[in-house]
Design an enzyme around this catalytic site. Structure first.
Site, PDB file in Angstrom:
ATOM      1  N   MET A 230       0.838  -1.192   0.000  1.00 37.35           N
ATOM      2  CA  MET A 230       0.000   0.000   0.000  1.00 37.35           C
ATOM      3  C   MET A 230       0.875   1.245   0.000  1.00 37.35           C
ATOM      4  O   MET A 230       2.040   1.202   0.381  1.00 37.35           O
ATOM      5  CB  MET A 230      -0.921  -0.001   1.229  1.00 37.35           C
ATOM      6  CG  MET A 230      -1.851  -1.218   1.304  1.00 37.35           C
ATOM      7  SD  MET A 230      -2.884  -1.451  -0.144  1.00 37.35           S
ATOM      8  CE  MET A 230      -4.018  -0.106   0.054  1.00 37.35           C
ATOM      9  N   CYS A 231       0.280   2.357  -0.417  1.00 43.84           N
ATOM     10  CA  CYS A 231       0.935   3.657  -0.472  1.00 43.84           C
ATOM     11  C   CYS A 231       1.579   3.969   0.883  1.00 43.84           C
ATOM     12  O   CYS A 231       0.950   3.729   1.905  1.00 43.84           O
ATOM     13  CB  CYS A 231      -0.104   4.716  -0.833  1.00 43.84           C
ATOM     14  SG  CYS A 231       0.565   6.356  -1.062  1.00 43.84           S
ATOM     15  N   PRO A 232       2.777   4.431   0.908  1.00 46.97           N
ATOM     16  CA  PRO A 232       3.640   4.927  -0.165  1.00 46.97           C
ATOM     17  C   PRO A 232       4.675   3.906  -0.653  1.00 46.97           C
ATOM     18  O   PRO A 232       5.574   4.261  -1.398  1.00 46.97           O
ATOM     19  CB  PRO A 232       4.341   6.103   0.484  1.00 46.97           C
ATOM     20  CG  PRO A 232       4.589   5.628   1.884  1.00 46.97           C
ATOM     21  CD  PRO A 232       3.337   4.818   2.218  1.00 46.97           C
ATOM     22  N   MET A 233       4.571   2.651  -0.234  1.00 47.54           N
ATOM     23  CA  MET A 233       5.613   1.668  -0.526  1.00 47.54           C
ATOM     24  C   MET A 233       5.886   1.444  -2.020  1.00 47.54           C
ATOM     25  O   MET A 233       7.054   1.361  -2.407  1.00 47.54           O
ATOM     26  CB  MET A 233       5.319   0.347   0.181  1.00 47.54           C
ATOM     27  CG  MET A 233       5.462   0.437   1.697  1.00 47.54           C
ATOM     28  SD  MET A 233       7.010   1.196   2.261  1.00 47.54           S
ATOM     29  CE  MET A 233       8.206   0.011   1.688  1.00 47.54           C
TER      30      MET A 233
ATOM     31  N   ASP B  97      -2.289  -1.554  -5.458  1.00 47.76           N
ATOM     32  CA  ASP B  97      -2.814  -0.325  -4.860  1.00 47.76           C
ATOM     33  C   ASP B  97      -3.237   0.651  -5.954  1.00 47.76           C
ATOM     34  O   ASP B  97      -2.409   1.100  -6.752  1.00 47.76           O
ATOM     35  CB  ASP B  97      -1.757   0.301  -3.960  1.00 47.76           C
ATOM     36  CG  ASP B  97      -2.210   1.581  -3.279  1.00 47.76           C
ATOM     37  OD1 ASP B  97      -3.428   1.844  -3.245  1.00 47.76           O
ATOM     38  OD2 ASP B  97      -1.342   2.315  -2.781  1.00 47.76           O
TER      39      ASP B  97
END
Length: 76
Positions: free
Chosen positions: A13-16, A40
């Site tokens: 998920m954000c920001p990964m 995502d």
């Protein structure tokens, strides 16, 4: 679309996905294409901003079932 390297961000998920993209792009040669595989939905918007900020080229976004495939050409 054909990629020279692939980055698996499936399930992240954000920001990964953007964080991992920023690190991986440094490992490939200028002119090569990186494919990011993500789930995502936020990557579709975030990657546009990231490419504009970093000067890399967004070649396209393809969606297949639950996967999002993003293609970036390293320019810098």
């Amino acid at each position: 679309m054909k990629a020279d390297e692939t980055l698996d961000c499936f399930g992240l998920m954000c920001p990964m996905p953007i964080f991992k993209t920023a690190n991986k792009i440094k490992d490939i040669e200028i002119g090569k294409v990186l494919e990011i595989i993500a789930t995502d939905e936020g990557i579709k918007k975030d990657i546009v901003s990231w490419c504009n900020t970093t000067g890399n080229e967004l070649l396209g976004i393809e969606e297949a079932e639950e996967e999002i495939h993003v293609f970036i050409k390293r320019l810098r």
